[in-house]
Write a protein that holds these residues in place. Sequence first.
Motif, mmCIF file in Angstrom:
data_model
loop_
_atom_site.group_PDB
_atom_site.id
_atom_site.type_symbol
_atom_site.label_atom_id
_atom_site.label_comp_id
_atom_site.label_asym_id
_atom_site.label_seq_id
_atom_site.Cartn_x
_atom_site.Cartn_y
_atom_site.Cartn_z
ATOM 1 N N ASN A 38 38.110 45.502 28.552
ATOM 2 C CA ASN A 38 39.291 45.692 28.144
ATOM 3 C C ASN A 38 40.259 45.105 29.320
ATOM 4 O OD1 ASN A 38 38.651 46.821 25.431
ATOM 5 N ND2 ASN A 38 38.264 48.731 26.904
ATOM 6 N N ASP A 39 39.784 45.095 30.638
ATOM 7 C CA ASP A 39 41.023 44.649 31.544
ATOM 8 C C ASP A 39 40.436 43.732 32.615
ATOM 9 O OD1 ASP A 39 43.436 45.051 32.875
ATOM 10 O OD2 ASP A 39 42.571 46.840 34.248
ATOM 11 N N LEU A 40 39.622 42.534 32.156
ATOM 12 C CA LEU A 40 39.204 41.734 33.164
ATOM 13 C C LEU A 40 40.202 41.267 33.956
ATOM 14 C CD1 LEU A 40 36.732 40.729 34.392
ATOM 15 C CD2 LEU A 40 36.502 38.880 32.694
ATOM 16 N N LEU A 41 41.593 40.855 33.298
ATOM 17 C CA LEU A 41 42.595 40.372 34.067
ATOM 18 C C LEU A 41 43.180 41.112 34.967
ATOM 19 C CD1 LEU A 41 44.607 37.896 33.585
ATOM 20 C CD2 LEU A 41 45.807 39.245 32.080
ATOM 21 N N GLY A 42 42.943 42.611 34.904
ATOM 22 C CA GLY A 42 43.516 43.259 35.832
ATOM 23 C C GLY A 42 42.744 43.203 37.156
ATOM 24 N N ARG A 43 41.226 42.875 37.158
ATOM 25 C CA ARG A 43 40.716 42.606 38.357
ATOM 26 C C ARG A 43 41.240 41.376 39.009
ATOM 27 N NH1 ARG A 43 35.542 43.204 40.682
ATOM 28 N NH2 ARG A 43 34.650 41.264 41.838
ATOM 29 N N LEU A 44 41.468 40.272 38.229
ATOM 30 C CA LEU A 44 42.185 39.215 38.783
ATOM 31 C C LEU A 44 43.523 39.335 39.636
ATOM 32 C CD1 LEU A 44 42.081 36.058 39.079
ATOM 33 C CD2 LEU A 44 43.363 35.629 36.977
ATOM 34 N N ARG A 45 44.163 40.224 38.962
ATOM 35 C CA ARG A 45 45.617 40.747 39.300
ATOM 36 C C ARG A 45 45.346 41.368 40.746
ATOM 37 N NH1 ARG A 45 47.974 42.688 33.638
ATOM 38 N NH2 ARG A 45 49.060 40.952 33.097
ATOM 39 N N ARG A 46 44.158 42.250 40.611
ATOM 40 C CA ARG A 46 44.128 43.269 41.916
ATOM 41 C C ARG A 46 43.501 42.306 42.957
ATOM 42 N NH1 ARG A 46 42.392 46.693 37.835
ATOM 43 N NH2 ARG A 46 40.303 46.043 38.044
ATOM 44 N N THR A 47 43.022 41.333 42.629
ATOM 45 C CA THR A 47 42.350 40.219 43.778
ATOM 46 C C THR A 47 43.564 39.425 44.533
ATOM 47 O OG1 THR A 47 40.098 40.122 42.691
ATOM 48 C CG2 THR A 47 40.951 38.308 44.279
ATOM 49 N N THR A 48 44.503 39.164 43.469
ATOM 50 C CA THR A 48 45.622 38.301 43.603
ATOM 51 C C THR A 48 46.365 38.992 44.733
ATOM 52 O OG1 THR A 48 45.855 37.104 41.522
ATOM 53 C CG2 THR A 48 47.724 37.076 42.853
ATOM 54 N N ILE A 49 46.796 40.447 44.473
ATOM 55 C CA ILE A 49 47.570 41.406 45.184
ATOM 56 C C ILE A 49 46.977 41.424 46.648
ATOM 57 C CG2 ILE A 49 48.308 43.660 45.837
ATOM 58 C CD1 ILE A 49 48.553 43.810 42.412
ATOM 59 N N PHE A 50 45.515 41.617 46.777
ATOM 60 C CA PHE A 50 44.811 41.690 48.017
ATOM 61 C C PHE A 50 44.826 40.538 48.689
ATOM 62 C CE2 PHE A 50 41.178 41.666 50.657
ATOM 63 C CZ PHE A 50 41.163 42.944 51.357
#
Length: 308
Positions: free
Chosen positions: A92-104
Amino acid sequence: MPPSPLQRHDLLAPLHAQIRRLVVGVVSDVRTTGIDYDAPKGDPGLFGPDSATWRIHADFPAMMAGGLCALMLQTLHPRALAGVWDHSDFRNDLLGRLRRTTIFVGGTSFAPTAEAEALIARVRRIHTRVQGVTADGTPYRADDPELLTWVHCTEMWSFLQGYRRYRRPVPLAIQDRYYDETARIAEALGAADVPRSRAAVEAYFGRVRPQLRYDERSATVLGVLDRAALPVMFGHAIRPVFLGAGAALLPDWACTLLRRGRLKRMQDAAAARSLALVAPAIRGALREGVATRSCRRMGVSPALLDRW
């Protein structure tokens, strides 16, 4: 008479505003990082404006495609994939992983020193809670030094390939310098024996390849990625362009493992051409991003990042 630079800016302003909304909608959400990239003045962060890292990580199209390429590569490592499978809501939130990687990546690359170190410490704490066993019963831990090295290498390799393909050539010495610089992030997270040059990274991939496989879990995660709904207008059209542009960066051995046949690779190449065409407009729309703000924090012109 051709339009003046000011006139061109006025003509492109609506397009740039739309692109900014699309990009922010994909890589951001209602949560904020709380990172102040504008202060304190003179704080270079972990790398600074003279680094290869600032130059390569400043290019959003290359980083977006590279991040997706890295995610695809990471699905091939059973122990690394098990952490995603067991400890994230990837369906439901694979995009969230990409976002968190982007932030990091953005924070550890450009943020002031204290902010970057706080991000690393936070991720280290999270990693201590991510553990379990793979489908075949093999134990894994997110803070395993070997797994941290794998994730780091797939990301840095992919970011560099994205820059080379969608931005400009990178001199060999600069490529080696990039790997040497960014190894400090992996080591701060707890990685071991981190490769620090092109040759060392390629040799590392050669050593780890016998551990890699494409299985049902890999197929499931990549299937979710292929169907991910982007919360922006035209998201259904944007997704295959970035996914294909990311897949176009994959090394041949990974394409074979991922079963990307001739037709798929032709589609990836077409997506790569599409991204290359729109990349200048994306860069223009995002010219006031964190890299530019960080340059100003250091009192240098953002144009410095266009030169080796």
